[in-house]
Design a protein around this motif. Structure first.
Motif, PDB file in Angstrom:
ATOM      1  N   PRO A 137      41.780  30.934  54.291  1.00 27.53           N
ATOM      2  CA  PRO A 137      42.872  30.057  53.832  1.00 27.53           C
ATOM      3  C   PRO A 137      42.482  28.580  53.857  1.00 27.53           C
ATOM      4  O   PRO A 137      42.899  27.813  52.996  1.00 27.53           O
ATOM      5  N   TYR A 138      41.656  28.178  54.842  1.00 29.47           N
ATOM      6  CA  TYR A 138      41.246  26.788  54.919  1.00 29.47           C
ATOM      7  C   TYR A 138      40.431  26.394  53.689  1.00 29.47           C
ATOM      8  O   TYR A 138      40.658  25.338  53.092  1.00 29.47           O
ATOM      9  N   ILE A 139      39.463  27.240  53.301  1.00 31.72           N
ATOM     10  CA  ILE A 139      38.633  26.918  52.139  1.00 31.72           C
ATOM     11  C   ILE A 139      39.484  26.871  50.878  1.00 31.72           C
ATOM     12  O   ILE A 139      39.341  25.961  50.049  1.00 31.72           O
ATOM     13  N   LYS A 145      51.869  37.054  46.387  1.00 36.76           N
ATOM     14  CA  LYS A 145      50.684  37.316  47.197  1.00 36.76           C
ATOM     15  C   LYS A 145      49.984  36.041  47.661  1.00 36.76           C
ATOM     16  O   LYS A 145      48.970  36.112  48.354  1.00 36.76           O
ATOM     17  N   SER A 146      50.526  34.890  47.270  1.00 42.02           N
ATOM     18  CA  SER A 146      49.946  33.628  47.736  1.00 42.02           C
ATOM     19  C   SER A 146      50.043  33.558  49.255  1.00 42.02           C
ATOM     20  O   SER A 146      51.083  33.870  49.833  1.00 42.02           O
ATOM     21  N   GLY A 147      48.969  33.142  49.891  1.00 39.82           N
ATOM     22  CA  GLY A 147      48.949  33.129  51.352  1.00 39.82           C
ATOM     23  C   GLY A 147      49.829  32.041  51.941  1.00 39.82           C
ATOM     24  O   GLY A 147      49.732  30.876  51.551  1.00 39.82           O
ATOM     25  N   ASP A 148      50.686  32.405  52.879  1.00 44.13           N
ATOM     26  CA  ASP A 148      51.543  31.418  53.540  1.00 44.13           C
ATOM     27  C   ASP A 148      50.706  30.357  54.249  1.00 44.13           C
ATOM     28  O   ASP A 148      51.052  29.168  54.228  1.00 44.13           O
ATOM     29  N   ASN A 149      49.627  30.777  54.889  1.00 45.49           N
ATOM     30  CA  ASN A 149      48.759  29.819  55.579  1.00 45.49           C
ATOM     31  C   ASN A 149      48.099  28.865  54.595  1.00 45.49           C
ATOM     32  O   ASN A 149      47.890  27.688  54.904  1.00 45.49           O
ATOM     33  N   VAL A 150      47.778  29.376  53.419  1.00 42.32           N
ATOM     34  CA  VAL A 150      47.189  28.530  52.376  1.00 42.32           C
ATOM     35  C   VAL A 150      48.186  27.464  51.950  1.00 42.32           C
ATOM     36  O   VAL A 150      47.864  26.267  51.875  1.00 42.32           O
ATOM     37  N   ILE A 151      49.404  27.887  51.661  1.00 43.42           N
ATOM     38  CA  ILE A 151      50.442  26.959  51.201  1.00 43.42           C
ATOM     39  C   ILE A 151      50.725  25.893  52.252  1.00 43.42           C
ATOM     40  O   ILE A 151      50.811  24.700  51.941  1.00 43.42           O
TER      41      ILE A 151
END
Length: 257
Positions: A111-113, A139-145
């Motif tokens: 998610p960080y990258i 499916k978008s990652g919550d941590n990404v957002i």
């Protein structure tokens, strides 16, 4: 000069409407068919292959030089601005895993990258004067957002799947839920697309695995084994990838899967 992949299929522009069902602009799905009207909003749904047939999100996710990502998408933004595009819809916020079929469509497992690459794309487009809109779905990652929000503060979103966004696709139209100011007034004329494209590929050569008895060279394929392998994403840098495999050059990209 930008490479345009000619497609035998015809893409018509999608009407952009407001909540009153009034047409306020067009959103284009093909770079080559952009024919903007100056008195309306003009958007573009980013297809990386419009700019180079080998370009993909996975390649971008391997790059350690985030400033290069920002510079490269500033270049693409300049080209879009020259086409009178006001905003660009882009991105994939879903993390990669080994079950995905087309892994080239994903930025990374981490998610960080994903958030850092996406943030640099945002900054590049904004520098060029093109408003960035992020694609999201269930499916978008919550941590990404959350990570992107921590970097950018906020962003506008688009989806063809969910409606709790700023832009959503309904039938054959895209609905804008609020009267956002999507026209950025500044413009950058200088771009180094060709040079930066080569740098993108030169900086995305990945060495993975440790067993040297079965060293292999992989073109746009991922190595999930322990065999020593070099993954590269463009034939433009195949010689460099071969040298990395032979140990005469250092790998440039990070494994992102």
């Amino acid at each position: 000069m930008v490479f345009i992949l000619i497609n035998i299929f015809s893409f018509s522009a999608i009407d952009l409407i407001n909540t009153e069902n009034r047409i306020i602009g067009k959103v284009y799905e093909s770079y080559e068919e952009i024919i903007p009207k100056n008195d309306s909003l003009n958007g573009y749904i980013l297809n990386l292959n419009d700019f180079d047939e080998e370009l993909c999100y996975l390649c971008l996710g391997t790059i350690r030089n985030y400033s290069l990502i920002e510079s490269f998408f500033k270049d693409i933004g300049v080209l879009l601005k020259q086409k009178k595009i006001d905003f660009v819809i882009f991105g994939n916020l879903e993390p990669l895993n080994d079950s995905k079929e087309d892994k080239l469509k994903y930025i990374a497992k981490s998610p960080y990258i994903i958030s850092e690459i996406t943030y640099r794309m945002i900054r590049g487009f904004e520098t060029a004067g093109v408003y960035p809109i992020l694609k999201v779905d269930s499916k978008s990652g919550d941590n990404v957002i959350q990570s992107i929000l921590s970097k950018s503060g906020s962003f506008l979103s688009y989806s063809n799947e969910i409606s709790d966004v700023d832009f959503f696709k309904r039938d054959s139209k895209i609905v804008l839920l609020k009267n956002y100011n999507l026209k950025l007034n500044w413009e950058v004329k200088e771009e180094n697309f060709d040079d930066n494209l080569i740098k993108i590929y030169e900086n995305s050569v990945v060495l993975s695995g440790f067993r040297k008895d079965q060293s292999i060279l992989l073109y746009r394929e991922l190595n999930y084994s322990n065999d020593r392998a070099v993954t590269y994403f463009s034939e433009k840098v195949s010689d460099y990838a071969e040298e990395v495999l032979n140990g005469t050059k250092q790998p440039t990209g990070n494994k992102n899967w």
